[in-house]
Design a protein around this motif. Structure first.
Motif, mmCIF file in Angstrom:
data_model
loop_
_atom_site.group_PDB
_atom_site.id
_atom_site.type_symbol
_atom_site.label_atom_id
_atom_site.label_comp_id
_atom_site.label_asym_id
_atom_site.label_seq_id
_atom_site.Cartn_x
_atom_site.Cartn_y
_atom_site.Cartn_z
ATOM 1 N N LYS A 138 0.829 -1.214 0.000
ATOM 2 C CA LYS A 138 0.000 0.000 0.000
ATOM 3 C C LYS A 138 0.862 1.262 0.000
ATOM 4 C CE LYS A 138 -3.707 -2.099 2.662
ATOM 5 N NZ LYS A 138 -4.422 -2.075 3.939
ATOM 6 N N GLU A 139 1.936 1.232 0.794
ATOM 7 C CA GLU A 139 2.808 2.398 0.904
ATOM 8 C C GLU A 139 4.221 1.930 1.198
ATOM 9 O OE1 GLU A 139 1.496 6.217 2.751
ATOM 10 O OE2 GLU A 139 3.043 5.699 4.211
ATOM 11 N N PHE A 140 5.179 2.560 0.534
ATOM 12 C CA PHE A 140 6.596 2.258 0.696
ATOM 13 C C PHE A 140 7.274 3.558 1.094
ATOM 14 C CE2 PHE A 140 10.670 0.449 -0.425
ATOM 15 C CZ PHE A 140 10.462 -0.912 -0.273
ATOM 16 N N ARG A 141 8.015 3.567 2.197
ATOM 17 C CA ARG A 141 8.643 4.786 2.699
ATOM 18 C C ARG A 141 10.145 4.580 2.891
ATOM 19 N NH1 ARG A 141 4.309 3.527 5.332
ATOM 20 N NH2 ARG A 141 5.400 2.638 7.106
ATOM 21 N N ILE A 142 10.911 5.588 2.515
ATOM 22 C CA ILE A 142 12.345 5.601 2.752
ATOM 23 C C ILE A 142 12.658 6.906 3.475
ATOM 24 C CG2 ILE A 142 14.641 5.515 1.722
ATOM 25 C CD1 ILE A 142 12.884 4.538 -0.837
ATOM 26 N N LYS A 143 13.317 6.794 4.611
ATOM 27 C CA LYS A 143 13.674 7.985 5.385
ATOM 28 C C LYS A 143 15.172 7.988 5.619
ATOM 29 C CE LYS A 143 9.305 7.985 7.883
ATOM 30 N NZ LYS A 143 8.664 7.841 9.200
ATOM 31 N N GLY A 144 15.792 9.144 5.411
ATOM 32 C CA GLY A 144 17.198 9.344 5.747
ATOM 33 C C GLY A 144 17.265 10.064 7.075
ATOM 34 N N ILE A 145 17.917 9.461 8.069
ATOM 35 C CA ILE A 145 17.915 9.985 9.437
ATOM 36 C C ILE A 145 19.354 10.109 9.933
ATOM 37 C CG2 ILE A 145 17.149 9.518 11.808
ATOM 38 C CD1 ILE A 145 14.916 7.742 10.488
ATOM 39 N N ASP A 146 19.683 11.260 10.536
ATOM 40 C CA ASP A 146 20.983 11.428 11.176
ATOM 41 C C ASP A 146 21.042 10.454 12.357
ATOM 42 O OD1 ASP A 146 22.954 12.352 13.151
ATOM 43 O OD2 ASP A 146 23.151 14.130 11.876
ATOM 44 N N PHE A 147 22.020 9.566 12.351
ATOM 45 C CA PHE A 147 22.129 8.508 13.354
ATOM 46 C C PHE A 147 22.214 9.064 14.771
ATOM 47 C CE2 PHE A 147 24.719 5.610 15.942
ATOM 48 C CZ PHE A 147 23.995 4.436 15.814
ATOM 49 N N TYR A 148 22.967 10.148 14.965
ATOM 50 C CA TYR A 148 23.184 10.676 16.314
ATOM 51 C C TYR A 148 22.058 11.577 16.781
ATOM 52 C CZ TYR A 148 27.796 8.664 15.972
ATOM 53 O OH TYR A 148 28.833 7.779 15.835
ATOM 54 N N SER A 149 21.643 12.528 15.975
ATOM 55 C CA SER A 149 20.601 13.475 16.405
ATOM 56 C C SER A 149 19.195 12.918 16.224
ATOM 57 C CB SER A 149 20.721 14.784 15.627
ATOM 58 O OG SER A 149 20.290 14.604 14.284
ATOM 59 N N LYS A 150 19.060 11.865 15.416
ATOM 60 C CA LYS A 150 17.765 11.243 15.069
ATOM 61 C C LYS A 150 16.897 12.183 14.238
ATOM 62 C CE LYS A 150 18.921 7.658 17.459
ATOM 63 N NZ LYS A 150 19.901 6.835 16.829
ATOM 64 N N LYS A 151 17.484 13.257 13.710
ATOM 65 C CA LYS A 151 16.765 14.210 12.869
ATOM 66 C C LYS A 151 16.548 13.608 11.478
ATOM 67 C CE LYS A 151 17.073 18.756 10.818
ATOM 68 N NZ LYS A 151 17.920 19.919 10.545
ATOM 69 N N GLU A 152 15.311 13.686 11.005
ATOM 70 C CA GLU A 152 14.995 13.192 9.670
ATOM 71 C C GLU A 152 15.476 14.209 8.642
ATOM 72 O OE1 GLU A 152 11.068 11.851 7.178
ATOM 73 O OE2 GLU A 152 11.060 11.568 9.345
#
Length: 170
Positions: A138-152
């Motif tokens: 139904k939906e496919f999502r890819i997120k790039g996240i800073d490993f340390y700050s957890k900021k997307e």
């Protein structure tokens, strides 16, 4: 040198941003490429790859480490469930729940100069026997996240766009 995330569909490139807590994130469009870590401030990035499905689909995520000729140099440049780490953890695959999501961590400080591109691939495990394809997603999502700050940093969402595909390059 820049690291490039490529989403391989040929549609017009448009940049749009979404306001989130603490700033903005880039919403990627099909075909759009972005340069990451151009100022070396991003040390490790997590790619979170998630999907929603109405059926019991087992998705395998893998990565190909490509050189300037867009080729792998040896078998170890293919990261998957049976070879989940490349170059002492520069790229590491974590299969959290193959029916919901997987993660790939990229440590930019450990990448060698030979790395021009990292292609992420998604395939359905045992698709022939199970008679499954990506139309069940139904939906496919890819997120790039800073490993340390957890900021997307960015996200890419595909909704109901698949038909008979059993593998896709993200």
């Amino acid at each position: 040198w820049n690291y490039i995330v490529s989403l391989w569909r040929k549609i017009n490139i448009r940049k749009s941003y979404q306001k989130i807590k603490g700033g903005y994130k880039l919403l990627l469009q099909r075909g759009q490429k972005i340069s990451l870590n151009t100022d070396n401030s991003l040390k490790i990035m997590t790619l979170l790859i998630e999907w929603d499905s109405s059926s019991d689909i087992d998705i395998d995520i893998s990565a190909f480490v490509l050189n300037k000729d867009k080729k792998t140099e040896n078998e170890s440049d293919f990261i998957f469930y049976n070879n989940s780490s490349w170059n002492s953890g520069a790229i590491a695959l974590f299969i959290e729940d193959s029916k919901k999501y997987s993660k790939i961590n990229i440590d930019f400080s450990k990448l060698t100069e030979k790395v021009e591109n990292i292609s992420i691939v998604s395939t359905i495990y045992n698709y022939k026997r199970r008679r499954q394809n990506f139309s069940k997603i139904k939906e496919f999502r890819i997120k790039g996240i800073d490993f340390y700050s957890k900021k997307e940093i960015f996200s890419f969402i595909i909704k109901d766009n698949f038909s008979m595909e059993t593998g896709i390059v993200l």
